[in-house]
Design an enzyme around this catalytic site. Structure first.
Site, PDB file in Angstrom:
ATOM      1  N   ASP A 152       1.347  -1.036  -0.390  1.00 25.81           N
ATOM      2  CA  ASP A 152       0.334  -0.073   0.094  1.00 25.81           C
ATOM      3  C   ASP A 152       1.419   1.768   0.204  1.00 25.81           C
ATOM      4  OD1 ASP A 152      -2.983   0.462  -0.422  1.00 25.81           O
ATOM      5  OD2 ASP A 152      -3.155  -0.610   1.875  1.00 25.81           O
ATOM      6  N   GLU A 189      -5.270   4.395  -2.854  1.00 27.35           N
ATOM      7  CA  GLU A 189      -6.604   4.694  -2.637  1.00 27.35           C
ATOM      8  C   GLU A 189      -6.924   5.693  -3.595  1.00 27.35           C
ATOM      9  OE1 GLU A 189      -8.060   5.817   1.664  1.00 27.35           O
ATOM     10  OE2 GLU A 189      -6.669   3.436   1.987  1.00 27.35           O
ATOM     11  N   GLU A 206     -14.141  -1.152  -1.430  1.00 29.03           N
ATOM     12  CA  GLU A 206     -14.557  -1.132   0.433  1.00 29.03           C
ATOM     13  C   GLU A 206     -15.471  -0.638   0.387  1.00 29.03           C
ATOM     14  OE1 GLU A 206     -11.496  -0.505   2.480  1.00 29.03           O
ATOM     15  OE2 GLU A 206     -12.102  -0.416   4.204  1.00 29.03           O
TER      16      GLU A 206
HETATM   17  O1  KIV Z   1      -5.085  -1.506   4.109  1.00 27.23           O
HETATM   18  C1  KIV Z   1      -5.075  -2.522   3.749  1.00 27.23           C
HETATM   19  O2  KIV Z   1      -5.440  -3.111   4.671  1.00 27.23           O
HETATM   20  C2  KIV Z   1      -6.231  -2.500   3.148  1.00 27.23           C
HETATM   21  C3  KIV Z   1      -7.395  -3.374   2.786  1.00 27.23           C
HETATM   22  C4  KIV Z   1      -8.714  -3.683   4.496  1.00 27.23           C
HETATM   23  C5  KIV Z   1      -7.762  -3.874   1.543  1.00 27.23           C
HETATM   24  O3  KIV Z   1      -6.349  -0.857   2.449  1.00 27.23           O
END
Ligand code: KIV
Length: 266
Positions: free
Chosen positions: A88, A120, A183
């Site tokens: 991420d 995101e 989500e």
């Molecule tokens: O940061 C995370 O764990 C996520 C998941 C909830 C998809 O983005």
């Protein structure tokens, strides 16, 4: 899962949708857990910025840094033999202009050895996604509830604007994202989006009509401190088991029954 199972790449991950194979994805933040999840046959592991909440004990995902994400992702990537490993991009690393974003995403992939980044955003992030993809960095997008925007959204709420959700999903696909996390959106909207898109949709709180599912591993294992969302299914109660094991250990130490003869070196 056999130890020689073939590595899942970005193209094979995308191909799972066309092959009608549902995709199982989980988060991971450390070496032993990642090794177990990979051995269990999980198709993709995400070093999510939920690291901030479930590991660091923060209230939101916002405080986690790039260095902390890389530190955890490197452990996960080292453990994995088969799953696709995705990291991420933490807030606000992809809002800094495309050249800075490519620099940060490039560093994250180089140092962590993950195969793709997740970020995101929907239509508003289409240029950023296109820029990263153009630089050879595979991007998983994340639409619907975007936890990094929790303050702007006024909380962790179900996102119901069907037109916007569809436009966002189409925009990230057109920009070159290879998959999209959906989500906290109504199941029927997620099902429609999944039918419209060629790329896989990975749902979390988005119903069974998505091409795959993702959960936060700490939620699924019962390790999360405090409330878990309604869409979580707990497959174990490891938090409770951990506390009970530690209580038994304390009792044994205090009673003088640990170590016993079999744990004693002569
Ligand atoms: O940061 C995370 O764990 C996520 C998941 C909830 C998809 O983005």
């Amino acid at each position: 899962m056999p130890s020689n199972a073939k590595r899942i790449t970005v193209p094979t991950f995308v191909g799972m949708k066309a092959a009608g194979q549902r995709i199982a994805m989980l988060t991971a933040y450390d070496y032993p857990t990642a090794m177990r999840l990979d051995a269990a046959g999980v198709d993709a592991l995400l070093i999510g910025d939920t690291l901030a909440m479930v590991v660091q004990g923060q209230e939101t995902t916002l405080p986690v840094s790039v260095d902390q994400m890389i530190y955890h992702a490197e452990m996960v990537a080292r453990a994995v033999r088969r799953a696709l490993v995705v990291i991420d991009m933490p807030f606000p690393t992809f809002h800094l202009g495309i050249s800075r974003t490519i620099e940060i995403a490039g560093r994250m992939l180089k140092e962590s050895r993950c195969q793709a980044v997740k970020l995101e955003g929907g239509a508003q992030q289409a240029d950023v996604i296109a820029g990263l993809v153009g630089a050879g960095i595979p991007v998983m997008a994340h639409c619907g509830l975007r936890p990094q925007s929790v303050h702007a959204l006024g909380g962790y709420k179900v996102q119901r604007d069907e037109d916007r959700l569809l436009q966002d999903s189409l925009a990230v696909e057109a920009a070159g994202a290879f998959a999209v996390v959906l989500e906290c959106i109504p199941a029927e909207v997620a099902t429609k989006i999944s039918a419209e898109l060629k790329i896989p949709t990975i749902g979390i709180g988005a119903g069974a009509g998505c091409d795959g599912q993702v959960l936060v591993t700490h939620d699924l294992l019962g390790l999360t401190i405090g409330r878990t969302p309604r869409f979580v299914r707990k497959y174990a109660e490891l938090g409770k088991a951990t506390q009970e094991a530690a209580e038994a250990y304390c009792a044994d130490v205090r009673a003088g029954t640990f170590p016993g003869p079999e744990e004693t070196l002569n």
